[in-house]
Design a protein around this motif. Structure first.
Motif, PDB file in Angstrom:
ATOM      1  N   PRO A 145       0.817  -1.219   0.000  1.00  0.00           N
ATOM      2  CA  PRO A 145       0.000   0.000   0.000  1.00  0.00           C
ATOM      3  C   PRO A 145       0.851   1.271   0.000  1.00  0.00           C
ATOM      4  CG  PRO A 145      -0.166  -1.093   2.128  1.00  0.00           C
ATOM      5  CD  PRO A 145       0.599  -2.012   1.214  1.00  0.00           C
ATOM      6  N   LEU A 146       2.008   1.215   0.630  1.00  0.00           N
ATOM      7  CA  LEU A 146       2.868   2.393   0.675  1.00  0.00           C
ATOM      8  C   LEU A 146       3.343   2.769  -0.732  1.00  0.00           C
ATOM      9  CD1 LEU A 146       3.972   4.407   2.662  1.00  0.00           C
ATOM     10  CD2 LEU A 146       5.928   2.923   3.031  1.00  0.00           C
ATOM     11  N   ASN A 147       3.724   1.778  -1.522  1.00  0.00           N
ATOM     12  CA  ASN A 147       4.132   2.043  -2.903  1.00  0.00           C
ATOM     13  C   ASN A 147       2.990   2.647  -3.718  1.00  0.00           C
ATOM     14  OD1 ASN A 147       6.782   1.194  -2.647  1.00  0.00           O
ATOM     15  ND2 ASN A 147       6.325  -0.908  -3.216  1.00  0.00           N
ATOM     16  N   ALA A 148       1.783   2.135  -3.512  1.00  0.00           N
ATOM     17  CA  ALA A 148       0.630   2.681  -4.236  1.00  0.00           C
ATOM     18  C   ALA A 148       0.375   4.131  -3.821  1.00  0.00           C
ATOM     19  CB  ALA A 148      -0.613   1.827  -3.969  1.00  0.00           C
ATOM     20  N   ILE A 149       0.464   4.417  -2.532  1.00  0.00           N
ATOM     21  CA  ILE A 149       0.245   5.784  -2.048  1.00  0.00           C
ATOM     22  C   ILE A 149       1.270   6.730  -2.669  1.00  0.00           C
ATOM     23  CG2 ILE A 149       0.380   7.281  -0.012  1.00  0.00           C
ATOM     24  CD1 ILE A 149      -0.732   4.835   1.607  1.00  0.00           C
ATOM     25  N   VAL A 150       2.535   6.347  -2.591  1.00  0.00           N
ATOM     26  CA  VAL A 150       3.601   7.200  -3.125  1.00  0.00           C
ATOM     27  C   VAL A 150       3.454   7.374  -4.633  1.00  0.00           C
ATOM     28  CG1 VAL A 150       6.104   7.342  -3.498  1.00  0.00           C
ATOM     29  CG2 VAL A 150       5.218   6.704  -1.255  1.00  0.00           C
ATOM     30  N   GLY A 151       3.214   6.275  -5.345  1.00  0.00           N
ATOM     31  CA  GLY A 151       3.107   6.336  -6.805  1.00  0.00           C
ATOM     32  C   GLY A 151       1.969   7.213  -7.287  1.00  0.00           C
ATOM     33  N   PHE A 152       0.786   7.021  -6.713  1.00  0.00           N
ATOM     34  CA  PHE A 152      -0.363   7.801  -7.156  1.00  0.00           C
ATOM     35  C   PHE A 152      -0.279   9.250  -6.672  1.00  0.00           C
ATOM     36  CE2 PHE A 152      -2.073   3.610  -8.055  1.00  0.00           C
ATOM     37  CZ  PHE A 152      -2.664   3.829  -9.288  1.00  0.00           C
ATOM     38  N   ALA A 153       0.324   9.476  -5.507  1.00  0.00           N
ATOM     39  CA  ALA A 153       0.530  10.857  -5.043  1.00  0.00           C
ATOM     40  C   ALA A 153       1.483  11.582  -5.984  1.00  0.00           C
ATOM     41  CB  ALA A 153       1.071  10.868  -3.616  1.00  0.00           C
ATOM     42  N   ASP A 154       2.525  10.888  -6.448  1.00  0.00           N
ATOM     43  CA  ASP A 154       3.446  11.484  -7.420  1.00  0.00           C
ATOM     44  C   ASP A 154       2.726  11.842  -8.715  1.00  0.00           C
ATOM     45  OD1 ASP A 154       5.598  11.347  -5.705  1.00  0.00           O
ATOM     46  OD2 ASP A 154       6.488   9.556  -6.637  1.00  0.00           O
ATOM     47  N   LEU A 155       1.862  10.959  -9.178  1.00  0.00           N
ATOM     48  CA  LEU A 155       1.104  11.245 -10.400  1.00  0.00           C
ATOM     49  C   LEU A 155       0.222  12.478 -10.232  1.00  0.00           C
ATOM     50  CD1 LEU A 155       0.022   7.661 -11.553  1.00  0.00           C
ATOM     51  CD2 LEU A 155       1.666   9.182 -12.687  1.00  0.00           C
ATOM     52  N   LEU A 156      -0.431  12.571  -9.062  1.00  0.00           N
ATOM     53  CA  LEU A 156      -1.296  13.726  -8.801  1.00  0.00           C
ATOM     54  C   LEU A 156      -0.487  15.019  -8.700  1.00  0.00           C
ATOM     55  CD1 LEU A 156      -3.890  12.365  -6.222  1.00  0.00           C
ATOM     56  CD2 LEU A 156      -4.331  13.091  -8.569  1.00  0.00           C
ATOM     57  N   ALA A 157       0.738  14.916  -8.216  1.00  0.00           N
ATOM     58  CA  ALA A 157       1.568  16.110  -7.998  1.00  0.00           C
ATOM     59  C   ALA A 157       2.279  16.590  -9.267  1.00  0.00           C
ATOM     60  CB  ALA A 157       2.597  15.821  -6.908  1.00  0.00           C
ATOM     61  N   GLN A 158       2.258  15.795 -10.315  1.00  0.00           N
ATOM     62  CA  GLN A 158       2.952  16.186 -11.551  1.00  0.00           C
ATOM     63  C   GLN A 158       2.308  17.437 -12.149  1.00  0.00           C
ATOM     64  OE1 GLN A 158       2.908  12.913 -14.285  1.00  0.00           O
ATOM     65  NE2 GLN A 158       4.562  11.826 -13.238  1.00  0.00           N
ATOM     66  N   GLU A 159       3.162  18.414 -12.364  1.00  0.00           N
ATOM     67  CA  GLU A 159       2.667  19.645 -12.987  1.00  0.00           C
ATOM     68  C   GLU A 159       2.564  19.442 -14.486  1.00  0.00           C
ATOM     69  OE1 GLU A 159       4.522  23.301 -11.828  1.00  0.00           O
ATOM     70  OE2 GLU A 159       4.932  22.509  -9.833  1.00  0.00           O
ATOM     71  N   GLY A 160       1.587  20.064 -15.078  1.00  0.00           N
ATOM     72  CA  GLY A 160       1.438  20.022 -16.518  1.00  0.00           C
ATOM     73  C   GLY A 160       0.846  18.721 -17.038  1.00  0.00           C
ATOM     74  N   SER A 161       0.374  17.861 -16.166  1.00  0.00           N
ATOM     75  CA  SER A 161      -0.238  16.618 -16.667  1.00  0.00           C
ATOM     76  C   SER A 161      -1.629  16.934 -17.201  1.00  0.00           C
ATOM     77  CB  SER A 161      -0.314  15.573 -15.566  1.00  0.00           C
ATOM     78  OG  SER A 161      -1.262  15.945 -14.586  1.00  0.00           O
ATOM     79  N   ASN A 162      -2.058  16.159 -18.135  1.00  0.00           N
ATOM     80  CA  ASN A 162      -3.360  16.371 -18.771  1.00  0.00           C
ATOM     81  C   ASN A 162      -4.414  15.452 -18.186  1.00  0.00           C
ATOM     82  OD1 ASN A 162      -2.229  18.278 -20.473  1.00  0.00           O
ATOM     83  ND2 ASN A 162      -1.663  16.750 -22.003  1.00  0.00           N
ATOM     84  N   MET A 163      -4.382  15.278 -16.860  1.00  0.00           N
ATOM     85  CA  MET A 163      -5.341  14.404 -16.199  1.00  0.00           C
ATOM     86  C   MET A 163      -6.703  15.056 -16.103  1.00  0.00           C
ATOM     87  SD  MET A 163      -3.815  12.462 -12.910  1.00  0.00           S
ATOM     88  CE  MET A 163      -2.214  13.215 -12.755  1.00  0.00           C
ATOM     89  N   THR A 164      -7.726  14.233 -16.300  1.00  0.00           N
ATOM     90  CA  THR A 164      -9.088  14.734 -16.121  1.00  0.00           C
ATOM     91  C   THR A 164      -9.416  14.719 -14.624  1.00  0.00           C
ATOM     92  OG1 THR A 164     -10.083  12.529 -16.254  1.00  0.00           O
ATOM     93  CG2 THR A 164      -9.760  13.719 -18.351  1.00  0.00           C
ATOM     94  N   GLU A 165     -10.478  15.403 -14.271  1.00  0.00           N
ATOM     95  CA  GLU A 165     -10.918  15.402 -12.863  1.00  0.00           C
ATOM     96  C   GLU A 165     -11.321  13.995 -12.430  1.00  0.00           C
ATOM     97  OE1 GLU A 165     -10.800  17.681 -10.368  1.00  0.00           O
ATOM     98  OE2 GLU A 165      -9.580  18.732 -11.856  1.00  0.00           O
ATOM     99  N   GLU A 166     -11.874  13.234 -13.360  1.00  0.00           N
ATOM    100  CA  GLU A 166     -12.267  11.858 -13.052  1.00  0.00           C
ATOM    101  C   GLU A 166     -11.036  11.017 -12.711  1.00  0.00           C
ATOM    102  OE1 GLU A 166     -14.194   8.008 -15.288  1.00  0.00           O
ATOM    103  OE2 GLU A 166     -14.895   9.994 -15.900  1.00  0.00           O
ATOM    104  N   GLU A 167      -9.956  11.172 -13.490  1.00  0.00           N
ATOM    105  CA  GLU A 167      -8.711  10.448 -13.215  1.00  0.00           C
ATOM    106  C   GLU A 167      -8.122  10.873 -11.875  1.00  0.00           C
ATOM    107  OE1 GLU A 167      -6.831   9.551 -17.616  1.00  0.00           O
ATOM    108  OE2 GLU A 167      -6.691  11.598 -16.828  1.00  0.00           O
ATOM    109  N   ARG A 168      -8.140  12.179 -11.601  1.00  0.00           N
ATOM    110  CA  ARG A 168      -7.645  12.672 -10.313  1.00  0.00           C
ATOM    111  C   ARG A 168      -8.445  12.057  -9.161  1.00  0.00           C
ATOM    112  NH1 ARG A 168      -4.110  16.532 -10.056  1.00  0.00           N
ATOM    113  NH2 ARG A 168      -3.537  17.784 -11.843  1.00  0.00           N
ATOM    114  N   GLY A 169      -9.750  11.982  -9.339  1.00  0.00           N
ATOM    115  CA  GLY A 169     -10.612  11.378  -8.317  1.00  0.00           C
ATOM    116  C   GLY A 169     -10.295   9.907  -8.108  1.00  0.00           C
ATOM    117  N   GLU A 170     -10.052   9.180  -9.207  1.00  0.00           N
ATOM    118  CA  GLU A 170      -9.701   7.761  -9.101  1.00  0.00           C
ATOM    119  C   GLU A 170      -8.371   7.588  -8.374  1.00  0.00           C
ATOM    120  OE1 GLU A 170      -9.766   5.784 -12.906  1.00  0.00           O
ATOM    121  OE2 GLU A 170     -11.756   6.598 -13.360  1.00  0.00           O
ATOM    122  N   PHE A 171      -7.388   8.430  -8.716  1.00  0.00           N
ATOM    123  CA  PHE A 171      -6.085   8.349  -8.067  1.00  0.00           C
ATOM    124  C   PHE A 171      -6.211   8.661  -6.577  1.00  0.00           C
ATOM    125  CE2 PHE A 171      -3.462   9.349 -12.154  1.00  0.00           C
ATOM    126  CZ  PHE A 171      -3.876   8.142 -12.695  1.00  0.00           C
ATOM    127  N   ALA A 172      -6.995   9.668  -6.256  1.00  0.00           N
ATOM    128  CA  ALA A 172      -7.204  10.025  -4.842  1.00  0.00           C
ATOM    129  C   ALA A 172      -7.894   8.876  -4.097  1.00  0.00           C
ATOM    130  CB  ALA A 172      -8.018  11.306  -4.730  1.00  0.00           C
TER     131      ALA A 172
END
Length: 189
Positions: A51-78
């Motif tokens: 679970p720690l790897n998943a938390i770190v990995g998805f938090a990194d994805l959410l923190a990436q600047e300039g990513s073209n993530m939709t709000e739905e993807e952000r919600g799924e990652f959260a």
């Protein structure tokens, strides 16, 4: 005098022999306990790392600047972060409880409990852990039955079983139910 000395030597040798056997048994038990501790630590390390790897990995994805993530993807990652955070917190609490039990510092808090409310609470609070398309339900088979027990421990064990079912069920449903078996209640997941 010589006979007395000889008898004392024989008694001493027998005592020494018994002590050696006891020491061998104690050493074997200590070695087994050490192996079990090492196995436990290896398993817990894996269980915590996942679970720690998943938390770190998805938090990194959410923190990436300039990513073209939709709000739905952000919600799924959260949501993934939240689920894994809950799992990690449960693991740490289980380890702390185990430590209390092992050290003799844990005391059961026996009280009257309504078993349906414990099951309903567990199912409601773990709905977020089920995979998409999986249904988690509580099948109430008994009336408001009161039992004597430790609410936290019963809830903890039940939630662990449900978490396991959530982790390994990819389709269909997970059903929690209770059955009155006379002098005991059977809870099934």
């Amino acid at each position: 005098a010589f006979l007395t000395f000889l008898i004392l030597v024989v008694i001493f040798i027998r005592s020494l022999s018994r002590t050696n056997v006891e020491l061998v048994v104690a050493r074997q038990k200590a070695e087994q306990a050490d192996k079990m501790k090492s196995l436990f630590l290896a398993n817990m390390s894996h269980e915590i790392r996942t679970p720690l790897n998943a938390i770190v990995g998805f938090a990194d994805l959410l923190a990436q600047e300039g990513s073209n993530m939709t709000e739905e993807e952000r919600g799924e990652f959260a949501s993934v972060i939240t689920k894994n955070n809950d799992l990690l917190l449960t693991l740490v609490n289980d380890i702390l409880d185990l430590s209390k039990i092992e050290s003799g510092n844990y005391q059961m808090k026996k009280q009257k409990l309504e078993i349906n409310s414990i099951c309903e609470f567990a199912v409601k609070n773990l709905q977020h852990m089920v995979a998409e398309g999986v249904e988690l339900v509580y099948k109430k088979n008994i009336h408001d039955t009161v039992v004597i027990g430790d609410k936290e421990r019963i809830g903890q064990v039940l939630m662990q079983f449900i978490c396991n079912a959530c982790k390994h069920t990819k389709s269909g449903s997970i059903t929690v139910s209770c059955k009155d078996e006379g002098k005991r209640i059977r809870i099934s997941v």
